[in-house]
Design a protein around this motif. Sequence first.
Motif, PDB file in Angstrom:
ATOM      1  N   PRO A   1     -10.506-101.383 -90.230  1.00 41.43           N
ATOM      2  CA  PRO A   1      -9.522-102.462 -90.411  1.00 41.43           C
ATOM      3  C   PRO A   1      -9.394-103.371 -89.206  1.00 41.43           C
ATOM      4  O   PRO A   1      -8.962-104.520 -89.340  1.00 41.43           O
ATOM      5  CB  PRO A   1      -8.213-101.709 -90.665  1.00 41.43           C
ATOM      6  N   GLY A   2      -9.768-102.899 -87.998  1.00 33.36           N
ATOM      7  CA  GLY A   2      -9.586-103.670 -86.773  1.00 33.36           C
ATOM      8  C   GLY A   2      -8.406-103.131 -85.983  1.00 33.36           C
ATOM      9  O   GLY A   2      -7.442-102.629 -86.548  1.00 33.36           O
ATOM     10  N   THR A   3      -8.502-103.250 -84.660  1.00 34.30           N
ATOM     11  CA  THR A   3      -7.473-102.670 -83.798  1.00 34.30           C
ATOM     12  C   THR A   3      -6.112-103.319 -84.016  1.00 34.30           C
ATOM     13  O   THR A   3      -5.082-102.646 -84.059  1.00 34.30           O
ATOM     14  CB  THR A   3      -7.878-102.800 -82.324  1.00 34.30           C
ATOM     15  N   ARG A   4      -6.070-104.644 -84.147  1.00 32.46           N
ATOM     16  CA  ARG A   4      -4.775-105.316 -84.334  1.00 32.46           C
ATOM     17  C   ARG A   4      -4.106-104.860 -85.624  1.00 32.46           C
ATOM     18  O   ARG A   4      -2.901-104.586 -85.655  1.00 32.46           O
ATOM     19  CB  ARG A   4      -4.969-106.835 -84.342  1.00 32.46           C
ATOM     20  N   ALA A   5      -4.904-104.747 -86.685  1.00 34.24           N
ATOM     21  CA  ALA A   5      -4.357-104.278 -87.953  1.00 34.24           C
ATOM     22  C   ALA A   5      -3.886-102.835 -87.850  1.00 34.24           C
ATOM     23  O   ALA A   5      -2.834-102.472 -88.384  1.00 34.24           O
ATOM     24  CB  ALA A   5      -5.404-104.412 -89.054  1.00 34.24           C
ATOM     25  N   SER A   6      -4.642-102.005 -87.140  1.00 29.41           N
ATOM     26  CA  SER A   6      -4.278-100.595 -86.999  1.00 29.41           C
ATOM     27  C   SER A   6      -3.008-100.436 -86.171  1.00 29.41           C
ATOM     28  O   SER A   6      -2.125 -99.637 -86.501  1.00 29.41           O
ATOM     29  CB  SER A   6      -5.426 -99.813 -86.356  1.00 29.41           C
ATOM     30  N   MET A   7      -2.902-101.180 -85.070  1.00 29.21           N
ATOM     31  CA  MET A   7      -1.694-101.123 -84.256  1.00 29.21           C
ATOM     32  C   MET A   7      -0.479-101.571 -85.063  1.00 29.21           C
ATOM     33  O   MET A   7       0.600-100.981 -84.972  1.00 29.21           O
ATOM     34  CB  MET A   7      -1.858-102.003 -83.023  1.00 29.21           C
ATOM     35  N   SER A   8      -0.650-102.586 -85.867  1.00 29.75           N
ATOM     36  CA  SER A   8       0.453-103.088 -86.691  1.00 29.75           C
ATOM     37  C   SER A   8       0.846-102.083 -87.760  1.00 29.75           C
ATOM     38  O   SER A   8       2.027-101.973 -88.123  1.00 29.75           O
ATOM     39  CB  SER A   8       0.054-104.412 -87.342  1.00 29.75           C
ATOM     40  N   SER A   9      -0.124-101.335 -88.271  1.00 28.31           N
ATOM     41  CA  SER A   9       0.161-100.330 -89.284  1.00 28.31           C
ATOM     42  C   SER A   9       1.049 -99.231 -88.732  1.00 28.31           C
ATOM     43  O   SER A   9       1.892 -98.683 -89.440  1.00 28.31           O
ATOM     44  CB  SER A   9      -1.155 -99.731 -89.803  1.00 28.31           C
ATOM     45  N   ARG A  10       0.890 -98.907 -87.448  1.00 24.60           N
ATOM     46  CA  ARG A  10       1.621 -97.803 -86.833  1.00 24.60           C
ATOM     47  C   ARG A  10       2.908 -98.243 -86.142  1.00 24.60           C
ATOM     48  O   ARG A  10       3.667 -97.412 -85.675  1.00 24.60           O
ATOM     49  CB  ARG A  10       0.733 -97.077 -85.819  1.00 24.60           C
ATOM     50  N   ASN A  11       3.153 -99.545 -86.044  1.00 22.71           N
ATOM     51  CA  ASN A  11       4.337-100.033 -85.345  1.00 22.71           C
ATOM     52  C   ASN A  11       5.038-101.066 -86.224  1.00 22.71           C
ATOM     53  O   ASN A  11       4.601-102.209 -86.334  1.00 22.71           O
ATOM     54  CB  ASN A  11       3.947-100.640 -83.995  1.00 22.71           C
ATOM     55  N   LYS A  12       6.140-100.648 -86.852  1.00 28.40           N
ATOM     56  CA  LYS A  12       6.823-101.514 -87.814  1.00 28.40           C
ATOM     57  C   LYS A  12       7.378-102.777 -87.165  1.00 28.40           C
ATOM     58  O   LYS A  12       7.387-103.851 -87.774  1.00 28.40           O
ATOM     59  CB  LYS A  12       7.943-100.733 -88.502  1.00 28.40           C
ATOM     60  N   ALA A  13       7.846-102.655 -85.917  1.00 31.11           N
ATOM     61  CA  ALA A  13       8.398-103.829 -85.238  1.00 31.11           C
ATOM     62  C   ALA A  13       7.300-104.836 -84.920  1.00 31.11           C
ATOM     63  O   ALA A  13       7.484-106.053 -85.076  1.00 31.11           O
ATOM     64  CB  ALA A  13       9.114-103.407 -83.960  1.00 31.11           C
ATOM     65  N   LEU A  14       6.144-104.356 -84.457  1.00 27.23           N
ATOM     66  CA  LEU A  14       5.016-105.242 -84.184  1.00 27.23           C
ATOM     67  C   LEU A  14       4.578-105.947 -85.455  1.00 27.23           C
ATOM     68  O   LEU A  14       4.285-107.153 -85.457  1.00 27.23           O
ATOM     69  CB  LEU A  14       3.859-104.427 -83.588  1.00 27.23           C
ATOM     70  N   GLN A  15       4.550-105.219 -86.548  1.00 25.03           N
ATOM     71  CA  GLN A  15       4.164-105.808 -87.826  1.00 25.03           C
ATOM     72  C   GLN A  15       5.161-106.867 -88.272  1.00 25.03           C
ATOM     73  O   GLN A  15       4.767-107.961 -88.694  1.00 25.03           O
ATOM     74  CB  GLN A  15       4.059-104.705 -88.887  1.00 25.03           C
ATOM     75  N   ARG A  16       6.449-106.555 -88.163  1.00 29.77           N
ATOM     76  CA  ARG A  16       7.472-107.524 -88.542  1.00 29.77           C
ATOM     77  C   ARG A  16       7.333-108.819 -87.736  1.00 29.77           C
ATOM     78  O   ARG A  16       7.419-109.926 -88.274  1.00 29.77           O
ATOM     79  CB  ARG A  16       8.854-106.930 -88.292  1.00 29.77           C
ATOM     80  N   THR A  17       7.111-108.683 -86.426  1.00 28.64           N
ATOM     81  CA  THR A  17       7.013-109.857 -85.558  1.00 28.64           C
ATOM     82  C   THR A  17       5.830-110.725 -85.951  1.00 28.64           C
ATOM     83  O   THR A  17       5.930-111.960 -86.012  1.00 28.64           O
ATOM     84  CB  THR A  17       6.886-109.428 -84.089  1.00 28.64           C
TER      85      THR A  17
END
Length: 322
Positions: free
Chosen positions: A42-58
């Motif tokens: 999926p890519g690192t940015r997508a993976s980090m966002s999957s595991r961090n709800k606040a990062l994803q929301r932002t």
Amino acid sequence: RSALALADRLAAAGVPWGCLAFSEPHVIAASLVQDLHRLPGPGTRASMSSRNKALQRTQLDNVVAQPTFILAGKVADAEPWLRAHLPAVVKPVDGMGSSGVQRVTTLSDIDELVSTRGGDGPVLCEQYVAGQEYSFEALVIAGQPVLTNLTHKTTQDQVHFVEVAHRVGFESSDPTLAQEAQRTLELVIGRLGIRDSVVSMEFRESGGRAVVMETMVRMPGDHIWEAIARARNVDLYEAHLNLALGRPSACASPFPYQAQPHPVAGRFGTCFLVAPRQGTLRAINWGEWTQSSDLLRHGERISPGTPVRPAESSADRVAYAI
């Protein structure tokens, strides 16, 4: 940490052909191995966002419809915001399976939350969005959704939001909502940079719009992937493996992904048993269920003699059926 260490050891033992995350705790470890060995993922940015709800929301702010939110270092820090945004939902930034997710609707609820969980954090606080809950699953190849599925969800209550039933193939019942969900997912894929992955986007329907709750770059839980595979009469696990092994053409050609769902796709799904009260599990009597041709597979998640309680997270569910 243990998942990353194990993944590193396995990858160092030879040249890996592919790597995929089976469940949410594996997402970051799998992504790092994929990047290190230039494997599909999926890519690192997508993976980090999957595991961090606040990062994803932002990242998704002003891109798709989503709740008003704030990130707080701990529950107590969010008290003024919660008082001004009732009803609201409080959830751990890196949680899963509804663990730690709680709705507050009154000032007394906030007082109780702060007194019992005031030091918990970091937490994401969101204004509660009323509406039916769904998820939209897809197999994404090179940033494009190839197979899509709309799942209707049933939750035990509107306090902890523990999911107790899923009905896949719901696009046959509501094609307009399925189109809105696909449009929204395409925006999410583009913003998070999702490349090659199974994706599950949870949302609530509000005024005909898909209000995004969370997007995950791995197989959906609760046996949903199996239910979709049975409804479509295709081997989605083989497709997932082919995607991880860098064989995108093998994902698309042998399976009728673009075909219409099975005529009875809306009848396929999963359900879960939960305890009605606190106590000890004596036995589960499946009774005439096991005689029904509609029951494809079932299992008990805990053994007799195990303490049980009304479900506050997915881990509290006692049995499942497909």
